[in-house]
Structure formats: C-alpha cells, structure tokens
Design a protein around this motif. Structure first.
Motif, mmCIF file in Angstrom:
data_model
loop_
_atom_site.group_PDB
_atom_site.id
_atom_site.type_symbol
_atom_site.label_atom_id
_atom_site.label_comp_id
_atom_site.label_asym_id
_atom_site.label_seq_id
_atom_site.Cartn_x
_atom_site.Cartn_y
_atom_site.Cartn_z
ATOM 1 N N TYR A 1 0.805 -1.208 0.000
ATOM 2 C CA TYR A 1 0.000 0.000 0.000
ATOM 3 C C TYR A 1 0.836 1.254 0.000
ATOM 4 O O TYR A 1 0.308 2.346 -0.138
ATOM 5 N N PRO B 1 -1.176 -8.379 2.037
ATOM 6 C CA PRO B 1 -1.867 -7.761 0.906
ATOM 7 C C PRO B 1 -3.134 -7.026 1.314
ATOM 8 O O PRO B 1 -3.739 -6.355 0.488
ATOM 9 N N HIS B 2 -3.538 -7.168 2.582
ATOM 10 C CA HIS B 2 -4.810 -6.573 2.979
ATOM 11 C C HIS B 2 -4.661 -5.478 4.017
ATOM 12 O O HIS B 2 -5.436 -4.542 4.043
ATOM 13 N N ARG B 3 -3.660 -5.606 4.878
ATOM 14 C CA ARG B 3 -3.496 -4.620 5.931
ATOM 15 C C ARG B 3 -2.189 -3.889 5.672
ATOM 16 O O ARG B 3 -1.142 -4.508 5.504
ATOM 17 N N GLU B 4 -2.261 -2.581 5.711
ATOM 18 C CA GLU B 4 -1.142 -1.802 5.203
ATOM 19 C C GLU B 4 0.128 -2.000 5.988
ATOM 20 O O GLU B 4 1.213 -2.011 5.433
ATOM 21 N N SER B 5 0.030 -2.146 7.300
ATOM 22 C CA SER B 5 1.258 -2.159 8.085
ATOM 23 C C SER B 5 1.543 -3.508 8.701
ATOM 24 O O SER B 5 2.380 -3.613 9.582
#
Lengths: 320, 524
Positions: A206, A249-253
C-alpha cells in the motif's frame, strides 16, 4: 486447521492468485543439501469442519531441490519453480504430468534461490541465484531477457514492486539491498541495510516506497527508499535468523515473518510494540510463509519439519 | 537515470496515467505529504533513485581507502562492495574512483573491457580457425610453404647436430692429446720403477729365504688365531645387540597397543558426550548468544544457514546429512529423475482466466475514479467464480456456511482493536465474500430496468418536493417533460441494451446517476 505432510523438507509456500483454496509448496530432500526435490499443488477442501486434510492436486518431481515457487499472474495453471541445479522449470497443471515440465530454463550457474512473478505487467518474472545475478524472463522466450549482475555475493531474493511494473528490489548475502529499474542498466539504489546477510525483502503493497528486509542478524528493518540512511523501524523479536518476510496484501502495516527459531511472527511496524502475533507450530526451521491475496487473514507456512500449515489469522494452526 | 516522464508506450496498463505520477495518489491515500511528492515528481526523477548530493567527506574517506597500497592490490569489485556497504551512493563511489589515479573506475566499464578482451580473444581464435581451414583447400603452395617450414626446421636441427659433433670431436682430440702427453710418460716411469724394485727384491730374497719362511708362517698363524678370536667376539656382540633390539621392539609394541586402547576409549567418551550434548541442546533451544559466524555447511558456503551465528542448533539429522556428504557418501533415497521438458516447445494451456484485481490495486483504481472499469472487473470476477470448478465462495454466501479458511475467530476483534483497525469491516469479516474487499465502497451494479413504469413511478414523487419550493411554474413544467423524455430514453436503453447518449452524458443504468441527471435537470 489442516496440516499437510510432505515427504521432503519444505522450502516455500505460495498461494495461487486465481484460486482461493490453492497453494503450491516447494520441497527438497535431505534439507536441500543433496537430493531430489518436489513441488506440490494443494487444494484446501471446503468442508467447514476440516476433518479431511488438505488434498494434493498433483506433484512434480525434480532431480534437484526446489527452493522456491511462484504462480503466474496471467495463467491460472502455470507454476514456476526455482531449482537447486541452477535451472528454472515451468509447469502447466492443465497438461498431464507426462508433458511436464513445459520449460526448463538453465542459465544460472548456481542454485536459483527465489523466483517472483511481476504482478503489474503479469508477463515476466525474476529469478535470483547464488551466482550473484538476477535474471528477467518472459514465458514466450527461451532465454533470459536481462541479467542484473552487481551483487558481490549470493542474491537470496528479488521482489517486484506491487505498483511499478519496472521496479524491483533484491536482497543479497553481500549485506545490501538494491533497487533496480529494468529500464536502467545498473541498479538505481543501494541500501546497506544490515551488517549480516540479508535473506529476504518485500515491498509494502500500500505504500510503494516502503521495504522490509530480513537478515541473519535476527532483525527485520523497515525502510523508506526516499530516506534510506536510517530505517523507519527495526523489528526485533526473533531468536535466530529471519528467513522470510512478507507484507500483508490486505493490511497496510502488517508484516509476517518466519525464522530459524521455528516461529512465524506478525508485526505491525507502525505501532510501538510491534510484535502482534507469534505462532510456534513448527518443530524445525520455519522456512516458508505466505499470505493469501484473495482471502484476508489466511496464512500458510512450511518448514524443515516437513509440514505445511494453513490457518486463519487468530486461530491456532495446530488446532484440528 | 531513466526518463520517468516518458514512459514507453508499450505499457499496456489500464491505468490512464504514468506509473510514476501515480505515486501522488497512493501517497495521498496514506496520509503522506502530497506536495513533497509532487515536488519530487517535478524534479523529473524516480523516487527509487538516489537524490542526495555527493557527500564530500565520504568521498574523501573513500579516496584515502582506495589510495592505500594494500587496497590497490585487491580486485575492483571488492573495493566497490566495501564502499557500498559503508553506505556510499554510486555517485560518491564513482567520484572517488575518478579522484584516485590509475584505478579502473567502474564495474560497468570493466565489464565492457573484459568483453572487449573476450571479443578479441574470440576474434583471434576465429582468425586461427579461418587460417587453418583454407590450408587444405589451397594444397600446393601451402604444402610447399609447409615443407619449407619443416625444412627450415630440419636445417635448424642439422646445424645443432653439427655443432654438437664438432664439440665432441674437439673434446675427444683434446683428451687424446692430454693422454698422450701426460699419462703415457707416467706409465713408462712407473714400469721402470717396478722393474728396478723386482731386481732388488730378487737379490734380498736369495739371502733371507729359509728363516723368514718359518717366522712368517708362525706370524701368520698367530694373526689367524687373533683374527678368529676377534671374529668370534664380534659375532657374539652382534647376537647380543640383536636380542636387545628385539626386547626394545617388543616393549615399543606394547606401548603402542596401550596408546591405541586409550584412544579408543577417548573416542567412545567423546561420542557419549556428543550424544548427551545433543540431548541437552534439543531441550534448550532458545539460548541467545552473539558469537561470530563459522561457515561449515556442505552446500558450498553460500547457504544462509552457514553464515549464522554458529549457535543456531541445526536438526540432528541435518548434521548427520552434512557429515555424510562431507565424507563423500551419497545419502540413500536419491533417485535419478529426468526432469527435462519432454517437449521444449510445448504450448501453454488456453484459455487462461482473467487476472484478478489485487486488494491494493482496487484502492488505487477507486481513487482514479475508473469505476466503470472496476465494475467490469467485478463482473468478470463474478463470472469467473462461477466458471471455476473449485469452491465458489460468493455462492456459498447465500447458504450460510463459509469455507473454514475464511472464518475468523472472535479473538481477532480483540487483537485488531489493539492495532488501529484499518477497516471497519472486522466484525463482518467472514460473512461477505465479495472479491472486492470491504475497504472501498463500490457502487453495486444496478439491475436493468425491467419495468420502466415502476421506475418512473418511484422517481416521480421526488421532483415534486423541490418543485414545491420553487415558485416558478415554468420550471415546474420543465422537469416533468424532461423526465418523460428521459423515461422514454431509459426504456429505449433497457430494450436495446446498448449505449445511448443522454444529454451528452455517458449512459449508465446506475440509479444514482440517473438521479444525478435529474438533479442537474432540476437545476436547469
């Protein structure tokens, strides 16, 4: 959570970008020292109470160890494997096993340690090898398109940038991470990230300027390539070398890592206390880990204990 | 550096803009400073390139390093990699190399020079082959040439032979002369001496013959006896020494045996210790030490396992395997596998599924407002999921039981509430299985207008309200006419299924867009 037992020691897992329940596992006999290899394609059976284990769709044998595998981004049946004899083999699941492999690309002079498919352009892939080089390939060509030779030691991993189809990063045993642009002849950035060998790196999906690097010095460092002198943060918590690191791939950090201390750890690098989860289900080195792109929170890991675990975030991987 | 502002037109992305300039949009989404990014963009450099100025101090340190006599003996690649590890950028390294005289500066230039040398070697090799190949073709003149060459070779040979023969003759002559002059007179004098001695002896012998004989005999006998005695003594001594040596030898052997026994016992003790140590290690896995590395892996020392702190306990079977391979034994169970492709030109299977959108791509696409394209993607994905024989998750949604790999524990909400939850969808996680993650609201595809009259009936009350606010009768008349016209157009659209232009706006069966059109009409 289902468990799959492989006959050989596991080296890598990779979820398919097309099917939520499919993954590939790269394994090597005798810990990869000397022996054959095998790549398995597994399907997760959909019963809500998974008493049935993971089922194997097919498996391909190789003369030498399989160190890494990746799926094609534009062909749902194409699988690429990195082999210990320096070759890169392509497998087509739609064809019968007697027609496989469909390609064997042998240009590296030493073991190929990792392979990564371009998620943006979807037509090319990178291989990195212990012969200090990285090669760019496309499926339609029998020879490599480009060779990137600048590292002074084994290149352990090279990863495409998830947004820029021409940019990739490579992690090497010469303790540097290099950023490359395929349009340029030489690397565009050199980050002396650690004082010991760097075994893995990955881009933030992201924020395309953030890279995480994992090293033999047991730490994971997160860097911003715009200011690469100092890392954004250093994640300590593993007790031995960190073998692989991946951004969610789903949570930025969210970062997941696996290490020779047999654990798989979850980190949130923006938080003060970064370690947010730890799974110690393996009984030998945890060598491969992956997060599904299609299913949020789905992890898979494998290790030298010859087991493949697939579990949902928050669950115990060993629970039935 | 690469011209990022002029991306080659072969880029076949669906993204309408430059990949580089897209940095701006994702940066915004992540709360970064967009102005800084645009500034960077206007400097026409990729963000993946060093943009720092050259640090003079670092360059000077590098120059000192490179000027050191020991360093100048090392290969260039090691010097470069040392400087890179120290954190110098490429420009700084190049500047340092430029400043230090007579060093080959860059790897890239070294490579072309190497390539040139290789090229030259190759060309010279080609030349050789080329000269050799015409030789059989042009038989006569070249044969003559070759014979002349060989003849010249033989002539060489002959001259050498002549020289050798001459030397030998000269030495022979010289030695003959020497013999003639020096040796022969000596012989002659010696012969004369002997002759004169014999004459003297004959004279003496005649006078002293008898008594000397007896005495001589006695003396001889005595001498013989003494000699025999001596011989006896010597042989006795020899026997003694032999026996002593035997004794010593046996003692030595016994000592050796003792030593061998001791070594065996030590080996056993070591093995026992190793076994106990392994057990101890396996029970104490998490010892934390910071010792330096030792490379002792079999796979020649590039395997990362080898460069760790040596304390990392490898599995016992791994150690046995490495020991085995060290000894040269092949571990059991390795099969001869032929993994070459049976048909190297095998075509890939067709047709492939359309690639699925990544979660992070969805975010950027939504920001790019390419909603129509996104919907076509979701439509494709919906059809793909129906095509797949594998588990169609979207269909499962309606049946109430999800595949286990999508169910999340209640614990997760606790864990995630500790971390700033990026989404608000955590609670509803397992339920919705749309391919598009929850983070972005995607306008759902409206069903085609099946009953236009009903649609009109739904819509008509709404304009009445703002109509009441306006006091203009003309305006009130206008929208209704427009709505009727629009209704007709909508029916046409739904019947034809094609695309029509409505007031120069892109047609869509979206109910919200139709409402937007109504609002714009009302404003008019």
């Amino acid at each position: 959570m289902p468990i799959f037992k492989t006959p050989f020691n596991g080296y890598a897992v990779k979820f398919s970008p097309f099917y939520e329940n499919r993954l590939a596992v790269a394994t090597a006999q005798n810990f990869g020292i000397l022996g054959n290899g095998r790549v398995h394609v597994l399907d997760l059976t959909p019963t809500p109470t998974p008493t049935a284990p993971i089922s194997e769709v097919c498996a391909f044998d190789t003369a030498d160890a399989v160190y890494d595998c990746t799926w094609s981004e534009d062909n749902d049946n194409l699988l690429v494997t990195a082999i210990g004899d320096g070759s890169v083999k392509l497998w087509d699941l739609a064809l019968p096993p007697t027609s496989n492999p469909i390609r064997s690309l042998h240009e590296h002079s030493r073991e190929v340690h990792s392979v990564d498919w371009n998620p943006v352009r979807k037509d090319s892939f990178l291989t990195s090898s212990w012969d200090d080089t990285i090669k760019l390939w496309t499926v339609d060509r029998p020879a490599s398109v480009r060779t990137f030779k600048e590292h002074a030691y084994c290149v352990y991993s090279s990863v495409w940038n998830p947004r820029h189809g021409d940019v990739f990063a490579s992690a090497s045993g010469d303790c540097t991470v290099r950023i490359w642009d395929v349009r340029d002849p030489a690397s565009t950035m050199i980050i002396p990230a650690h004082d010991f060998e760097i075994l893995s790196c990955d881009w933030n999906k992201y924020d395309d300027c953030i890279i995480a690097t994992a090293s033999v010095d047991k730490s994971i460092k997160v860097w911003d390539v715009r200011n690469f002198r100092i890392p954004i943060t250093v994640l300590n918590g593993h007790n031995y070398a960190v073998r692989r690191v991946k951004f969610s791939p789903h949570r930025e950090s969210l970062i997941v890592s696996c290490s020779y201390d047999m654990t798989v750890c979850l980190w949130d690098y923006r938080v003060e206390d970064a370690l947010v989860g730890r799974y110690d289900h393996h009984t030998e080195f945890a060598v491969g880990v992956d997060m599904s792109v299609l299913v949020e929170g789905l992890f898979a890991s494998t290790g030298w204990d010859e087991l493949v675990y697939v579990w949902q975030h928050g669950n115990d991987p060993r629970a039935p | 550096m690469g011209s990022e502002s002029t991306i080659p037109s072969t880029v076949s992305d669906a993204k309408p803009q430059n990949p580089e300039s897209e940095l701006v949009k994702p940066m915004e989404g992540n709360g970064q400073d967009p102005n800084g990014e645009t500034l960077k963009e206007t400097s026409s450099k990729s963000v993946f390139v060093n943009s720092e100025p050259i640090r003079e101090e670092q360059v000077q340190n590098a120059v000192k390093f490179l000027s050191h006599p020991k360093v100048s003996g090392s290969p260039v690649i090691y010097r470069r990699s040392f400087l890179e590890k120290k954190g110098l950028t490429k420009e700084e390294i190049d500047e340092a190399f430029r400043r230090v005289p007579d060093t080959p500066p860059t790897v890239t230039s070294a490579q072309p020079t190497m390539k040139n040398q290789d090229g030259q070697l190759n060309s010279s090799a080609n030349m050789h082959t080329q000269t050799q190949s015409p030789q059989p073709a042009a038989a006569a003149p070249t044969a003559v040439v070759s014979t002349v060459a060989t003849l010249s070779k033989y002539q060489f040979h002959w001259s050498h032979a002549f020289l050798a023969v001459g030397l030998l003759a000269a030495s022979g002559a010289g030695s003959a002369l020497f013999v003639k002059h020096a040796v022969v007179p000596r012989l002659k004098s010696w012969i004369r001496k002997v002759v004169s001695e014999e004459e003297e002896e004959e004279g003496d012998k005649k006078s002293n013959s008898k008594p000397s004989l007896n005495e001589e005999a006695a003396a001889a006998a005595k001498a013989a006896a003494a000699a025999a005695a001596d011989v006896a003594k010597v042989s006795q001594e020899m026997l003694n020494s032999k026996s002593e040596e035997k004794k010593y030898f046996e003692a030595f052997r016994s000592l050796l045996d003792v030593q061998v026994e001791e070594m065996r016992s030590m080996c056993n003790a070591i093995r026992k210790l190793e076994a106990t140590r392994d057990i101890a290690l396996s029970s104490n896995k998490q010892t934390d030490e910071h010792t330096q590395t030792l490379s002792w892996n079999v796979r020649p020392p590039s395997a990362p396992a080898s460069m760790e702190p040596s304390v990392t306990p490898h599995p016992k079977s791994y150690m046995e395997m490495t020991a085995r391979v060290h000894r040269g034994e092949k571990p059991p169970g390795i099969r001869e596998i032929n993994d070459l492709p049976p048909n190297p030109n095998q075509l890939l299977s067709n047709p492939p599924l359309a690639p699925r959108v990544k979660p992070w791509e969805v975010v950027s696409q939504a920001q790019n407002n390419s909603s129509y394209g996104l919907q076509s993607h979701t439509n494709d994905e919906g059809s793909n999921s129906k095509e797949q024989d594998s588990w169609p998750t979207s269909q499962l949604n309606g049946y109430g039981s999800e595949p286990w790999w999508q169910q999340k524990n209640m614990r997760i909400t606790e864990i995630e509430s500790e971390n700033e939850p990026q989404t608000t969808s955590n609670g509803a996680f397992g339920v919705t299985n749309q391919q598009v993650p929850q983070r972005v609201w995607v306008p759902p595809r409206a069903p085609p207008v099946a009953m236009p009259e009903a649609a009109a009936a739904i819509r008509q009350p709404k304009p009445l309200i703002p109509r009441g606010q306006t006091s203009n009768d003309q305006i009130s008349a206008g929208p209704s006419d427009d709505i009727d016209d629009e209704l007709q157009r909508v029916t046409k659209v739904s019947e034809s299924g094609g695309q029509l232009e409505i007031n120069n706006e892109s047609p869509s069966l979206e109910s919200n867009e139709i409402r937007e059109q109504e609002i714009s009409n009302e404003r008019n």
